[in-house]
Design a protein around this motif. Structure first.
Motif, PDB file in Angstrom:
ATOM      1  N   PRO A  21      17.240  -5.882 108.842  1.00  0.00           N
ATOM      2  CA  PRO A  21      16.557  -5.338 107.662  1.00  0.00           C
ATOM      3  C   PRO A  21      15.340  -4.481 107.994  1.00  0.00           C
ATOM      4  CG  PRO A  21      17.177  -7.614 107.278  1.00  0.00           C
ATOM      5  CD  PRO A  21      17.471  -7.343 108.725  1.00  0.00           C
ATOM      6  N   LYS A  71      16.525  -1.134 109.138  1.00  0.00           N
ATOM      7  CA  LYS A  71      17.079  -0.430 107.978  1.00  0.00           C
ATOM      8  C   LYS A  71      15.954   0.163 107.132  1.00  0.00           C
ATOM      9  CE  LYS A  71      20.769  -1.109 104.580  1.00  0.00           C
ATOM     10  NZ  LYS A  71      21.739  -2.100 104.028  1.00  0.00           N
ATOM     11  N   ASP A  72      14.891  -0.605 106.963  1.00  0.00           N
ATOM     12  CA  ASP A  72      13.750  -0.112 106.191  1.00  0.00           C
ATOM     13  C   ASP A  72      13.052   1.044 106.906  1.00  0.00           C
ATOM     14  OD1 ASP A  72      11.912  -0.509 103.862  1.00  0.00           O
ATOM     15  OD2 ASP A  72      10.471  -0.870 105.468  1.00  0.00           O
ATOM     16  N   SER A  73      13.001   0.976 108.244  1.00  0.00           N
ATOM     17  CA  SER A  73      12.396   2.072 109.012  1.00  0.00           C
ATOM     18  C   SER A  73      13.154   3.375 108.788  1.00  0.00           C
ATOM     19  CB  SER A  73      12.382   1.735 110.502  1.00  0.00           C
ATOM     20  OG  SER A  73      11.498   0.672 110.778  1.00  0.00           O
ATOM     21  N   ARG A 104      14.604   4.247 106.193  1.00  0.00           N
ATOM     22  CA  ARG A 104      14.320   4.730 104.836  1.00  0.00           C
ATOM     23  C   ARG A 104      12.944   5.386 104.725  1.00  0.00           C
ATOM     24  NH1 ARG A 104      16.098  -0.648 102.989  1.00  0.00           N
ATOM     25  NH2 ARG A 104      18.213  -0.545 102.162  1.00  0.00           N
ATOM     26  N   THR A 105      11.960   4.854 105.478  1.00  0.00           N
ATOM     27  CA  THR A 105      10.566   5.224 105.200  1.00  0.00           C
ATOM     28  C   THR A 105       9.776   5.754 106.385  1.00  0.00           C
ATOM     29  OG1 THR A 105       9.816   2.950 105.637  1.00  0.00           O
ATOM     30  CG2 THR A 105      10.464   3.480 103.373  1.00  0.00           C
TER      31      THR A 105
END
Length: 228
Positions: free
Chosen positions: A72, A75-77, A79-80
């Protein structure tokens, strides 16, 4: 730059010289596929983040997305965070699993899939394909000996070599190729493993994505050793 990388670069130069005229002048014909000269020549802008781009890839990044989905934070990296992405395609994972399962078969063990693998080691390997900052080919070309960059594998250093190929008789006027190189922390070039790109400079909202050629085997030579 290493003998190994230099050999690969010379092979790229030869195949570009063979293949690029066909690409440029036979526009009415279907282009032959090649992981060496079927390059994206234009800069591409994508409306979305790096994860969105991988998800929009018509299935060619499914294996990479499967691995990313296990982590997760990673995955967040995507995105942002501002990143440089070197995206391996499905064939990279297929070949790595084929090599691993060949070893397991020889040892009388059952074959495995990506979701069966040790998550710690898998996170280590996949992190090497993401660099912590947003770089373009203009950044890499400044370093003739290889551009050093920190990856998302706990600060592991990767190196990127830049090559501009010739076209239409003009020096360095053709496609740009990057070589993402795992030096294994060694000064000996025989230990280094490089992966070449087939597309570079795909700009997303938060990252620059580069796509690796299909002949790259995921893991920079460590996949079977880690999971056998």
């Amino acid at each position: 730059m290493t003998n190994t990388i230099m050999g690969k670069i010379q092979r790229f130069r030869l195949l570009i010289l063979i293949g690029l005229p066909v690409f440029l002048f036979v526009s009415g014909c279907k282009k032959e596929k090649s992981e060496y000269y079927d390059f994206e020549l234009q800069v591409t802008a994508f409306d979305g983040n790096a994860l969105n781009y991988l998800e929009s890839g018509s299935g060619k990044f499914d294996s990479l997305l499967l691995v990313i989905d296990m982590f997760p934070a990673l995955k967040d990296s995507l995105r942002t965070q501002k990143l440089s992405v070197f995206a391996p395609v499905n064939s990279s994972f297929k070949e790595a699993l084929r090599e691993l399962n060949t070893v397991k078969f020889q040892e009388g063990e059952a074959p495995v899939a990506l979701h069966d693998l040790d998550k710690g080691d898998l996170r280590t390997l996949v992190g090497r394909y993401f660099l912590e900052k947003k770089y373009t080919t203009d950044d890499y070309k400044e370093s003739s000996d290889g551009f050093q960059a920190v990856s998302l594998d706990d600060g592991y250093l990767m190196s990127v070599q830049y090559l501009a190929l010739d076209a239409s008789g003009l020096s360095a006027a053709g496609p740009q190729v990057l070589f993402l190189t795992d030096t294994k922390g060694s000064i000996f070039d025989t230990d280094w493993v490089a992966a070449a790109t087939s597309a570079v400079n795909i700009y997303t909202d938060n990252a620059v994505v580069n796509v690796l050629t299909p002949d790259h085997t995921f893991g920079f030579g460590e996949f079977s050793d880690k999971f056998k």
